[in-house]
Design an enzyme around this catalytic site. Structure first.
Site, PDB file in Angstrom:
ATOM      1  N   LYS A  22       0.845  -1.214   0.000  1.00 45.56           N
ATOM      2  CA  LYS A  22       0.000   0.000   0.000  1.00 45.56           C
ATOM      3  C   LYS A  22       0.875   1.256   0.000  1.00 45.56           C
ATOM      4  O   LYS A  22       0.650   2.176  -0.788  1.00 45.56           O
ATOM      5  CB  LYS A  22      -0.885  -0.004   1.246  1.00 45.56           C
ATOM      6  N   ASN A  23       1.895   1.263   0.863  1.00 41.93           N
ATOM      7  CA  ASN A  23       2.684   2.483   1.051  1.00 41.93           C
ATOM      8  C   ASN A  23       3.716   2.718  -0.042  1.00 41.93           C
ATOM      9  O   ASN A  23       4.429   3.720  -0.016  1.00 41.93           O
ATOM     10  CB  ASN A  23       3.339   2.473   2.435  1.00 41.93           C
ATOM     11  N   CYS A 117      -4.604  12.230  13.153  1.00 37.41           N
ATOM     12  CA  CYS A 117      -5.373  10.989  13.122  1.00 37.41           C
ATOM     13  C   CYS A 117      -5.163  10.333  14.487  1.00 37.41           C
ATOM     14  O   CYS A 117      -4.531  10.895  15.379  1.00 37.41           O
ATOM     15  CB  CYS A 117      -4.912  10.090  11.979  1.00 37.41           C
ATOM     16  N   ARG A 122       0.597  14.436  13.257  1.00 40.00           N
ATOM     17  CA  ARG A 122       1.067  14.195  11.892  1.00 40.00           C
ATOM     18  C   ARG A 122       1.084  15.457  11.027  1.00 40.00           C
ATOM     19  O   ARG A 122       0.425  15.549   9.992  1.00 40.00           O
ATOM     20  CB  ARG A 122       0.245  13.080  11.259  1.00 40.00           C
ATOM     21  N   ASP A 307       4.944   0.472  12.135  1.00 39.51           N
ATOM     22  CA  ASP A 307       3.701  -0.136  11.628  1.00 39.51           C
ATOM     23  C   ASP A 307       3.537  -1.579  12.058  1.00 39.51           C
ATOM     24  O   ASP A 307       2.519  -2.193  11.745  1.00 39.51           O
ATOM     25  CB  ASP A 307       3.651  -0.062  10.092  1.00 39.51           C
ATOM     26  N   ARG A 399      -8.740  -0.572   4.793  1.00 39.75           N
ATOM     27  CA  ARG A 399      -7.876   0.424   4.143  1.00 39.75           C
ATOM     28  C   ARG A 399      -6.508  -0.170   3.832  1.00 39.75           C
ATOM     29  O   ARG A 399      -5.842   0.240   2.904  1.00 39.75           O
ATOM     30  CB  ARG A 399      -7.681   1.639   5.056  1.00 39.75           C
TER      31      ARG A 399
HETATM   32  C1  EPZ Z   1       4.303   6.909   6.376  1.00 42.80           C
HETATM   33  O1  EPZ Z   1       3.500   7.923   6.955  1.00 42.80           O
HETATM   34  C2  EPZ Z   1       3.406   5.682   6.263  1.00 42.80           C
HETATM   35  N1  EPZ Z   1       2.280   5.989   5.368  1.00 42.80           N
HETATM   36  C3  EPZ Z   1       2.895   5.283   7.649  1.00 42.80           C
HETATM   37  O2  EPZ Z   1       2.134   4.099   7.505  1.00 42.80           O
HETATM   38  C4  EPZ Z   1       4.111   4.974   8.532  1.00 42.80           C
HETATM   39  O3  EPZ Z   1       3.658   4.666   9.834  1.00 42.80           O
HETATM   40  C5  EPZ Z   1       5.031   6.199   8.581  1.00 42.80           C
HETATM   41  O4  EPZ Z   1       5.414   6.581   7.243  1.00 42.80           O
HETATM   42  C6  EPZ Z   1       6.299   5.930   9.371  1.00 42.80           C
HETATM   43  O5  EPZ Z   1       6.988   4.848   8.801  1.00 42.80           O
HETATM   44  C7  EPZ Z   1       2.492   6.014   4.027  1.00 42.80           C
HETATM   45  O6  EPZ Z   1       3.595   5.777   3.542  1.00 42.80           O
HETATM   46  C8  EPZ Z   1       1.301   6.308   3.173  1.00 42.80           C
HETATM   47  P1  EPZ Z   1       6.257  10.267   8.478  1.00 42.80           P
HETATM   48  P2  EPZ Z   1       4.040   9.447   6.981  1.00 42.80           P
HETATM   49  O7  EPZ Z   1       6.118  11.526   7.736  1.00 42.80           O
HETATM   50  O8  EPZ Z   1       4.915   9.693   5.835  1.00 42.80           O
HETATM   51  C9  EPZ Z   1       6.583  13.604  11.839  1.00 42.80           C
HETATM   52  C10 EPZ Z   1       0.261   2.721   7.789  1.00 42.80           C
HETATM   53  O9  EPZ Z   1      -0.155   2.162   8.796  1.00 42.80           O
HETATM   54  N2  EPZ Z   1       6.453  14.583  10.741  1.00 42.80           N
HETATM   55  O10 EPZ Z   1       7.393   9.344   8.177  1.00 42.80           O
HETATM   56  O11 EPZ Z   1       2.857  10.322   7.191  1.00 42.80           O
HETATM   57  C11 EPZ Z   1       5.320  12.782  12.043  1.00 42.80           C
HETATM   58  O12 EPZ Z   1       4.406  13.476  12.887  1.00 42.80           O
HETATM   59  C12 EPZ Z   1       0.742   4.152   7.865  1.00 42.80           C
HETATM   60  O13 EPZ Z   1       0.366   2.195   6.656  1.00 42.80           O
HETATM   61  C13 EPZ Z   1       6.504  15.951  11.039  1.00 42.80           C
HETATM   62  O14 EPZ Z   1       6.625  16.341  12.190  1.00 42.80           O
HETATM   63  O15 EPZ Z   1       4.914   9.430   8.310  1.00 42.80           O
HETATM   64  C14 EPZ Z   1       5.850  11.512  12.668  1.00 42.80           C
HETATM   65  O16 EPZ Z   1       6.016  11.723  14.068  1.00 42.80           O
HETATM   66  C15 EPZ Z   1       0.498   4.735   9.251  1.00 42.80           C
HETATM   67  N3  EPZ Z   1       6.390  16.840  10.021  1.00 42.80           N
HETATM   68  C16 EPZ Z   1       7.234  11.343  12.026  1.00 42.80           C
HETATM   69  O17 EPZ Z   1       7.565  12.623  11.466  1.00 42.80           O
HETATM   70  C17 EPZ Z   1       6.238  16.447   8.706  1.00 42.80           C
HETATM   71  O18 EPZ Z   1       6.158  17.320   7.814  1.00 42.80           O
HETATM   72  C18 EPZ Z   1       7.279  10.315  10.906  1.00 42.80           C
HETATM   73  O19 EPZ Z   1       6.193  10.599  10.043  1.00 42.80           O
HETATM   74  C19 EPZ Z   1       6.195  15.064   8.427  1.00 42.80           C
HETATM   75  C20 EPZ Z   1       6.304  14.143   9.457  1.00 42.80           C
END
Ligand code: EPZ
Length: 420
Positions: A22-23, A117, A122, A307, A399
């Protein structure tokens, strides 16, 4: 809303096939906006999030062609506008992935700001600041990210304050058509980022360093079409392996990729499982033994994935001994803990760590899913419970897990979907 009804106490046994990731599929579908040629994306999983992304394409005026195997052909030359509406973005945060492609190819994009969420606030501040460093004018007004650029984005040397998967993906896609070179430091190393980079390279992009923490992209004038098969889903793979370990079972997962699951396989071996791997399969056998408690700490790839934290918490709930699980990526990813305690688990949260004292078995109960991976962990908890568990709000599950009850039934689980 449907529910899942689970009669626990069965050790999972048998073989299943793993679907596309998915990701990885989500950013690759967004990347089709970068060219007016046709891009064919194969091995897509049958998931709500995939149909949501295809719906989002439709909103932009792009009409994907879907065949019976859910392979999708996208030619974005029919695009009419550049607005990703809140109605769609609120159901899937990954909609933010159209921001980089729209901005770099059309010089404009309006994407609803994804809200928080269940697992955390996020924010997407790093996506925005990186694109601003490349020359984009971006304001956030009335819950929308409004972005534009005169002419082309400019390559920039970008330092990501935090490792962000979709942040890295958005910037990498934007940089493919920018003027000059972009360097992304502290880039996400996740295999899904590498899969996207490989697809972009197949479209004619000039990218190197993917999979490491520094990615270099040299902008090109245009990208062309390609046919690309999405990589297997490592999170789905790990979820079924953990479920088999928790239920003292013996399963084989096929059409997967063992070399990107090393941190998870190592923890499963610590839990007492015997693991065998082949080129595209993994076999796990507990020899009927109760798993041993394991301690772990989530962090960006190649460390243990956030995850799969909830799923391992479920395994620890019925393991021999005590284990501590620390979540370092998201600030609120222990919602499943309270539901499992209602099922007789013995867990206590201390800051960003949950300490789990294993019990012999849980007691089935009505529980509620809050996010995609917590839902999967509650299903595992149901599988290791005596008597019956009902998991509500399983739209979260649909999802991210393709035909989960069918695959678990193939492995002998007593599970069925009931309309509520
Ligand atoms: C991706 O989400 C995945 N989703 C998530 O999978 C996964 O848990 C996550 O990466 C971490 O591996 C997809 O790829 C579609 P991040 P993403 O940006 O990119 C902070 C699932 O279950 N952050 O790597 O949204 C954020 O709050 C989903 O399939 C900022 O502060 O996660 C978090 O604490 C859930 N500012 C950390 O970074 C930003 O601009 C990592 O988030 C971006 C992120």
């Amino acid at each position: 809303m449907d529910k899942l009804l689970i009669q626990g106490g069965v050790s999972l046994k048998g073989e299943i096939r793993i679907a596309g990731a998915k990701n990885s599929a989500l950013p690759i579908l967004a990347a089709t906006l970068l060219t007016h040629d046709t891009v064919k994306v194969c091995n897509l999983p049958h998931l709500y999030d995939i149909t949501t992304m295809i719906e989002l394409m439709g909103c932009l005026g792009v009409e994907p062609i879907i065949d019976e195997k859910l392979n999708v052909e996208i030619n974005s030359s029919s695009i009419k506008h550049f607005n990703a509406p809140y109605e769609l973005v609120k159901t899937m945060r990954a909609s933010i992935l159209v921001l980089g492609p729209l901005l770099t190819r059309y010089g404009q994009a309006e994407v609803a700001l994804p809200g928080g969420c269940a697992i955390g606030s996020r924010p997407v501040n790093l996506h925005i600041s990186a694109l601003q460093a490349m020359g984009a004018n971006i304001t956030v007004e009335n819950g929308y990210i409004k972005a534009s650029v005169q002419g082309k984005l400019k390559g920039a040397h970008i330092f990501m304050d935090l490792v962000t998967v979709t942040g890295t993906e958005n910037v990498m896609m934007a940089a493919t058509l920018a003027e000059g070179q972009t360097i992304i430091e502290n880039a996400a190393r996740e295999p899904e980022v590498v899969d996207l980079a490989n697809c972009l390279i197949a479209m004619g992009a000039d990218i190197s360093g993917q999979g490491g923490d520094t990615i270099v992209i040299n902008g090109v004038d245009e990208l062309h079409g390609c046919t690309y098969a999405v990589m297997p889903d490592r999170i789905e793979t790990g979820t079924y392996l953990i479920a088999a370990a928790a239920t003292r079972g013996h399963i084989k997962v096929k059409d997967t990729q063992p070399d990107i699951l090393e941190s998870v396989l190592s923890k499963l071996e610590q839990a007492g499982s015997e693991i065998k791997i082949g080129e595209n399969w993994i076999e796990l056998d507990m020899h009927g033994q109760r798993p041993k408690a394991v301690s772990l700490r989530t962090a960006p790839y190649p460390a243990f994935p956030t995850d799969m934290q909830a799923q391992f918490t479920a395994l620890n709930s019925v393991a021999l001994g005590s284990g501590s699980i620390t979540e370092t990526v998201f600030e609120n990813r222990f919602m499943h803990v309270h539901e499992m305690n209602r099922m007789g688990a013995s867990m206590r949260v201390e800051g960003n760590t949950v300490i789990v004292d294993g019990v012999e078995a849980l007691m089935g109960a009505p529980v509620m899913a809050t996010d995609l991976r917590a839902s999967a962990s509650l299903i595992i908890a149901g599988l290791v419970s005596e008597n019956e568990t009902t998991v509500d709000r399983i739209y979260h599950i649909d999802r991210g897990y393709e035909c989960i009850e069918e695959k678990l039934q193939l492995l002998g689980a007593q599970i069925r979907r009931i309309p509520s």
